[in-house]
Design a protein around this motif. Structure first.
Motif, PDB file in Angstrom:
ATOM      1  N   ILE A 172       0.850  -1.186   0.000  1.00 17.41           N
ATOM      2  CA  ILE A 172       0.000   0.000   0.000  1.00 17.41           C
ATOM      3  C   ILE A 172       0.887   1.237   0.000  1.00 17.41           C
ATOM      4  CG2 ILE A 172      -1.729   1.331   1.256  1.00 17.41           C
ATOM      5  CD1 ILE A 172      -2.901  -1.218   0.200  1.00 17.41           C
ATOM      6  N   ARG A 173       0.729   2.070  -1.003  1.00 19.44           N
ATOM      7  CA  ARG A 173       1.505   3.305  -1.075  1.00 19.44           C
ATOM      8  C   ARG A 173       0.601   4.488  -0.744  1.00 19.44           C
ATOM      9  NH1 ARG A 173       4.601   4.309  -6.532  1.00 19.44           N
ATOM     10  NH2 ARG A 173       2.468   4.625  -7.291  1.00 19.44           N
ATOM     11  N   ARG A 174       0.966   5.226   0.281  1.00 18.86           N
ATOM     12  CA  ARG A 174       0.138   6.324   0.751  1.00 18.86           C
ATOM     13  C   ARG A 174       0.137   7.489  -0.238  1.00 18.86           C
ATOM     14  NH1 ARG A 174       1.117   7.004   7.280  1.00 18.86           N
ATOM     15  NH2 ARG A 174       0.646   4.813   7.855  1.00 18.86           N
ATOM     16  N   GLY A 175      -1.033   8.099  -0.396  1.00 17.62           N
ATOM     17  CA  GLY A 175      -1.165   9.284  -1.236  1.00 17.62           C
ATOM     18  C   GLY A 175      -1.058  10.554  -0.414  1.00 17.62           C
ATOM     19  N   LYS A 176      -1.245  11.687  -1.077  1.00 16.22           N
ATOM     20  CA  LYS A 176      -1.065  12.979  -0.413  1.00 16.22           C
ATOM     21  C   LYS A 176      -2.129  13.236   0.653  1.00 16.22           C
ATOM     22  CE  LYS A 176       2.547  14.272  -2.789  1.00 16.22           C
ATOM     23  NZ  LYS A 176       3.867  14.475  -2.156  1.00 16.22           N
ATOM     24  N   LEU A 177      -3.370  12.794   0.414  1.00 11.88           N
ATOM     25  CA  LEU A 177      -4.398  12.993   1.426  1.00 11.88           C
ATOM     26  C   LEU A 177      -4.105  12.155   2.666  1.00 11.88           C
ATOM     27  CD1 LEU A 177      -5.991  14.326  -0.978  1.00 11.88           C
ATOM     28  CD2 LEU A 177      -8.046  13.451   0.134  1.00 11.88           C
ATOM     29  N   TRP A 178      -3.682  10.916   2.461  1.00 12.91           N
ATOM     30  CA  TRP A 178      -3.317  10.059   3.601  1.00 12.91           C
ATOM     31  C   TRP A 178      -2.175  10.703   4.374  1.00 12.91           C
ATOM     32  CZ3 TRP A 178      -3.266   4.026   3.128  1.00 12.91           C
ATOM     33  CH2 TRP A 178      -3.030   3.457   4.391  1.00 12.91           C
ATOM     34  N   GLU A 179      -1.208  11.220   3.640  1.00  7.25           N
ATOM     35  CA  GLU A 179      -0.073  11.880   4.280  1.00  7.25           C
ATOM     36  C   GLU A 179      -0.537  13.068   5.130  1.00  7.25           C
ATOM     37  OE1 GLU A 179       4.019  14.215   2.890  1.00  7.25           O
ATOM     38  OE2 GLU A 179       2.991  12.878   1.478  1.00  7.25           O
ATOM     39  N   ALA A 180      -1.476  13.853   4.586  1.00  8.09           N
ATOM     40  CA  ALA A 180      -1.992  15.011   5.327  1.00  8.09           C
ATOM     41  C   ALA A 180      -2.828  14.584   6.523  1.00  8.09           C
ATOM     42  CB  ALA A 180      -2.819  15.891   4.394  1.00  8.09           C
ATOM     43  N   PHE A 181      -3.644  13.545   6.344  1.00  8.47           N
ATOM     44  CA  PHE A 181      -4.512  13.081   7.425  1.00  8.47           C
ATOM     45  C   PHE A 181      -3.708  12.498   8.588  1.00  8.47           C
ATOM     46  CE2 PHE A 181      -8.555  12.204   4.681  1.00  8.47           C
ATOM     47  CZ  PHE A 181      -8.586  13.547   4.351  1.00  8.47           C
ATOM     48  N   SER A 182      -2.559  11.920   8.286  1.00  6.34           N
ATOM     49  CA  SER A 182      -1.786  11.242   9.328  1.00  6.34           C
ATOM     50  C   SER A 182      -0.790  12.157  10.036  1.00  6.34           C
ATOM     51  CB  SER A 182      -1.040  10.046   8.727  1.00  6.34           C
ATOM     52  OG  SER A 182      -0.141  10.467   7.719  1.00  6.34           O
ATOM     53  N   LYS A 183      -0.723  13.428   9.623  1.00  5.41           N
ATOM     54  CA  LYS A 183       0.178  14.369  10.292  1.00  5.41           C
ATOM     55  C   LYS A 183      -0.228  14.526  11.754  1.00  5.41           C
ATOM     56  CE  LYS A 183       3.170  16.197   7.292  1.00  5.41           C
ATOM     57  NZ  LYS A 183       4.624  16.186   7.514  1.00  5.41           N
ATOM     58  N   ASP A 184       0.770  14.624  12.636  1.00  8.27           N
ATOM     59  CA  ASP A 184       0.468  14.801  14.058  1.00  8.27           C
ATOM     60  C   ASP A 184       0.253  16.269  14.409  1.00  8.27           C
ATOM     61  OD1 ASP A 184       3.022  15.718  13.817  1.00  8.27           O
ATOM     62  OD2 ASP A 184       3.939  14.233  15.162  1.00  8.27           O
ATOM     63  N   THR A 185       0.185  17.120  13.402  1.00  4.96           N
ATOM     64  CA  THR A 185      -0.115  18.538  13.586  1.00  4.96           C
ATOM     65  C   THR A 185      -0.902  19.026  12.388  1.00  4.96           C
ATOM     66  OG1 THR A 185       0.859  20.725  14.021  1.00  4.96           O
ATOM     67  CG2 THR A 185       2.003  19.315  12.457  1.00  4.96           C
ATOM     68  N   LYS A 186      -1.533  20.169  12.505  1.00  6.89           N
ATOM     69  CA  LYS A 186      -2.259  20.744  11.376  1.00  6.89           C
ATOM     70  C   LYS A 186      -1.287  21.055  10.257  1.00  6.89           C
ATOM     71  CE  LYS A 186      -6.148  23.981  10.903  1.00  6.89           C
ATOM     72  NZ  LYS A 186      -7.160  22.932  11.108  1.00  6.89           N
ATOM     73  N   CYS A 187      -1.729  20.936   9.012  1.00 14.99           N
ATOM     74  CA  CYS A 187      -0.855  21.216   7.877  1.00 14.99           C
ATOM     75  C   CYS A 187      -1.663  21.906   6.787  1.00 14.99           C
ATOM     76  CB  CYS A 187      -0.219  19.924   7.339  1.00 14.99           C
ATOM     77  SG  CYS A 187      -1.390  18.799   6.544  1.00 14.99           S
ATOM     78  N   VAL A 188      -0.974  22.373   5.766  1.00 11.39           N
ATOM     79  CA  VAL A 188      -1.616  22.946   4.583  1.00 11.39           C
ATOM     80  C   VAL A 188      -1.491  21.936   3.451  1.00 11.39           C
ATOM     81  CG1 VAL A 188      -1.546  24.783   2.856  1.00 11.39           C
ATOM     82  CG2 VAL A 188      -1.156  25.335   5.264  1.00 11.39           C
ATOM     83  N   LEU A 189      -2.616  21.561   2.866  1.00 17.05           N
ATOM     84  CA  LEU A 189      -2.631  20.637   1.731  1.00 17.05           C
ATOM     85  C   LEU A 189      -3.009  21.407   0.471  1.00 17.05           C
ATOM     86  CD1 LEU A 189      -2.646  17.837   0.353  1.00 17.05           C
ATOM     87  CD2 LEU A 189      -5.033  17.596   1.102  1.00 17.05           C
ATOM     88  N   LEU A 190      -2.093  21.456  -0.470  1.00 11.18           N
ATOM     89  CA  LEU A 190      -2.348  22.104  -1.761  1.00 11.18           C
ATOM     90  C   LEU A 190      -2.734  21.055  -2.789  1.00 11.18           C
ATOM     91  CD1 LEU A 190      -2.174  24.410  -3.905  1.00 11.18           C
ATOM     92  CD2 LEU A 190       0.268  23.856  -4.104  1.00 11.18           C
TER      93      LEU A 190
END
Length: 279
Positions: free
Chosen positions: A95-113
Motif C-alpha cells: 500500500i503506497r500512501r497518497g497525499k491525502l493520507w499523508e496530510a490526514f496522518s500528520k500529528d499537527t495541522k498542515c496545509v494541503l495544496l
C-alpha cells in the motif's frame, strides 16, 4: 490562526479575508485566476505565515482521485509471491500512501495544496467529495479507516480550463484572484526588487499594462512574466529612456519575456505599424 500575507507575498484584503474564512469554516479554499497570479504560491505563503507543514499534490491530466488516497501495488505482490518473498503475507507492504493520507496522518495541522484541479478528468473533484468533507476514507485491502488527526487547511487551485461540478463547489469557499492593478503591482515588484527606481518601474509597468490591454492578444503576460522582464531590464541596466525608444518593429525591449507566441508578436508589429500611419 490568522493569515495576513507575508513579507514576500502581497495579499490583498479580499484574499486574506477569503483565506481566513475558509480556515474558520474548515472548508477547502478554491482559488481561481489566470495563470501567473500567485495561486500556487498562496498555499506556500499560508503555510509559512501560520508556521505549518506543507503537502503539495500537483494534478496532471492522468491523475486519478484514488492516487491521493492510496495505491495498491498488486503486480509487485504477485511477483513477490512467485519468488516466495514473506512480505506477501502483509498486504500493507504493498500500500503506497497518497497525499491525502499523508496530510490526514500528520500529528499537527498542515496545509494541503491540490494544485490545478481542473487539469484532471471531470469526475476527479466528485471522487474526492466525501473524503474532503468527512476527512476520512476506507482502505479496502487492509480494512482500516484513515481519519485526519488534525483537519488540514486545504487550498485548491484552478485555471478555469473546465467547469467544476456544483456538488464540489458547494463544499468550497471560493475566491477569484483578480489581476493586480498598477498600485498593487508596484507593491509586488517592490517585494522582489526593493529599491527599484520609480521612473523605470512606472515606464515599464505602463508598457506592460498597455500590452495586456491589447485586443486580440492570444496570451496576456502575467505577474510572473513581468517580474522576469523587470529582472532582465535591471540586469541590462536599462533606463526609462531606453524603454521609450522604439525600434523598427516597435516591440518592447526584451519582449521574449512578455510575448510567448509568434501570433502575438506579429499582431503587436501590425498594430504598431498602423499606429505610425503605415509609414
Amino acid at each position: 490562526m490568522k493569515f495576513a500575507g507575508t513579507e514576500s507575498y502581497v495579499a490583498t484584503e479580499d484574499l486574506t479575508v477569503a483565506v481566513n474564512a475558509a480556515v474558520t469554516l474548515e472548508r477547502p479554499l478554491l482559488v481561481k485566476g489566470e495563470p501567473g497570479t500567485g495561486k500556487t504560491e498562496l498555499a506556500r505563503q499560508v503555510a509559512q505565515a501560520l508556521d505549518l507543514p506543507m503537502i503539495e499534490w500537483h494534478i496532471k491530466s492522468t491523475t486519478k482521485a484514488q492516487q491521493g488516497l492510496y495505491e495498491y501495488d498488486a503486480v509487485s505482490r504477485l511477483r513477490d509471491s512467485q519468488l516466495g518473498d514473506e512480505r506477501v503475507n502483509d498486504v500493507s507492504n504493498y500500500i503506497r500512501r497518497g497525499k491525502l493520507w499523508e496530510a490526514f496522518s500528520k500529528d499537527t495541522k498542515c496545509v494541503l495544496l491540490i494544485d490545478e484541479v481542473d487539469k484532471a478528468d471531470i469526475e476527479f473533484p466528485n471522487d474526492l467529495l466525501q473524503e474532503l468533507d468527512r476527512m476520512e476514507f476506507h482502505v479496502y485491502e487492509t480494512g482500516e479507516t484513515v481519519r485526519a488527526q488534525h483537519r488540514p487547511i486545504v487550498i485548491i487551485t484552478s485555471n478555469n480550463e473546465k467547469e467544476l461540478p456544483d456538488a464540489f463547489l458547494r463544499r468550497c469557499f471560493f475566491h477569484y484572484i483578480r489581476f493586480p492593478d498598477m498600485e498593487v503591482m508596484k507593491q509586488i515588484v517592490e517585494v522582489h526588487f526593493p529599491g527599484i527606481k520609480d521612473a523605470l518601474l512606472t515606464t515599464a509597468l505602463t508598457q506592460f499594462f498597455e500590452i495586456r490591454e491589447m485586443a486580440g492578444l492570444k496570451k496576456k503576460p502575467s505577474t510572473s512574466e513581468v517580474l522576469d522582464w523587470l529582472k532582465l531590464l535591471l540586469a541590462e541596466d536599462m533606463t526609462p529612456e531606453d524603454l521609450k525608444k522604439s525600434g523598427t518593429n516597435a516591440l518592447p525591449k526584451l519582449y521574449g519575456a512578455l510575448l510567448k507566441n509568434e501570433q502575438d508578436v506579429h499582431m503587436f508589429e501590425r498594430l504598431a505599424f498602423m499606429a505610425r500611419g503605415g509609414r
